[in-house]
Design a protein around this motif. Structure first.
Motif, PDB file in Angstrom:
ATOM      1  N   TYR A  73      24.715  14.702   0.080  1.00  8.58           N
ATOM      2  CA  TYR A  73      25.418  13.443  -0.154  1.00  8.58           C
ATOM      3  C   TYR A  73      26.586  13.281   0.801  1.00  8.58           C
ATOM      4  CZ  TYR A  73      22.987  12.834  -4.633  1.00  8.58           C
ATOM      5  OH  TYR A  73      22.047  12.666  -5.609  1.00  8.58           O
ATOM      6  N   GLN A  77      28.968   8.590  -1.041  1.00  6.50           N
ATOM      7  CA  GLN A  77      28.087   8.751  -2.194  1.00  6.50           C
ATOM      8  C   GLN A  77      28.775   9.552  -3.297  1.00  6.50           C
ATOM      9  OE1 GLN A  77      24.790  10.318   0.171  1.00  6.50           O
ATOM     10  NE2 GLN A  77      23.493   8.662  -0.607  1.00  6.50           N
ATOM     11  N   PRO A  88      23.287   8.991  -6.711  1.00  6.38           N
ATOM     12  CA  PRO A  88      22.451   8.111  -5.891  1.00  6.38           C
ATOM     13  C   PRO A  88      21.190   8.831  -5.429  1.00  6.38           C
ATOM     14  CG  PRO A  88      24.391   8.830  -4.655  1.00  6.38           C
ATOM     15  CD  PRO A  88      24.522   9.367  -6.048  1.00  6.38           C
ATOM     16  N   THR A  90      18.370  10.192  -2.971  1.00 10.05           N
ATOM     17  CA  THR A  90      18.392  10.592  -1.565  1.00 10.05           C
ATOM     18  C   THR A  90      17.111  11.334  -1.227  1.00 10.05           C
ATOM     19  OG1 THR A  90      19.578  11.830   0.147  1.00 10.05           O
ATOM     20  CG2 THR A  90      19.651  12.739  -2.071  1.00 10.05           C
TER      21      THR A  90
END
Length: 197
Positions: A73, A77, A88, A90
């Motif tokens: 991240y 993020q 989030p 990814t």
């Protein structure tokens, strides 16, 4: 699919990444299962308590997967996470984050299970071997590519690869080109390094 083409006096190594995600998934899963199987076997062979050792290895594996994602991240993020948003999604992974996660998981499990035997030496062979196997998937997917090179062992990727699109944005290739510029096969370098280790 890997192709070899004679271009002038140079042989081109071209990798089509059409099924790269599949290759990556297979080698990734194989490497994780191999580490688990090898370390569990080594611990059992040393006479470690079976249930505790199995739970310890599984905890390390779980934290490895979490670490791979969590350390990929960006700072933005992470700010979203701390402001109350969910994690989030990814597609990125980082092996260094995975190794840090593995160590954290092993240490936490060792404390929680009150396991008093050495643990890290059991991963000394399995971890580098698994990393070498997973690099095969990275090579075929073209996800972790090197810088451009003129060396004879440089690798070109097809027009559907991330390498090609990155080179397109940088002006290294154009729409009429069918392959990327040649790049260092860092995945092969990493494989060799892991096997030497």
């Amino acid at each position: 699919m890997v192709k070899f083409k004679l271009y002038g006096m140079k042989i081109l190594f071209i990798i089509a990444t059409t099924h790269g995600d599949l290759f990556y998934s297979i080698t990734y899963l194989t490497s994780i299962l191999m580490v688990a199987a090898m370390t569990i076997y080594i611990g059992f062979d040393k006479g470690y308590p079976k249930i505790s050792w199995f739970l310890l290895v599984m905890s390390g594996g779980l934290f490895f997967i979490i670490g791979e994602k969590a350390f990929s991240y960006s700072s933005g993020q992470w700010m979203q996470v701390f402001q109350g948003f969910p994690l989030p999604p990814t597609q990125k992974k980082t092996i260094l984050g995975g190794i840090l996660g593995l160590f954290a998981g092993l240490i936490l499990a060792k404390i929680w299970l009150r396991f008093h035997r050495p643990i890290l030496d059991n991963f000394a062979i399995a971890l580098p071997l698994a990393m070498a196997i997973s690099r095969i998937g990275c090579l075929m997917a073209g996800c972790c590519f090197g810088t451009t090179t003129n060396l004879p062992w440089g690798i070109n990727y097809g027009s559907s690869s991330m390498v090609y699109h990155s080179h397109m944005l940088k002006g290294l290739v154009h729409f009429h080109d069918k392959i990327s510029a040649a790049v260092h096969p860092i995945q092969v370098y990493e494989m060799l390094g892991c096997l030497i280790i």
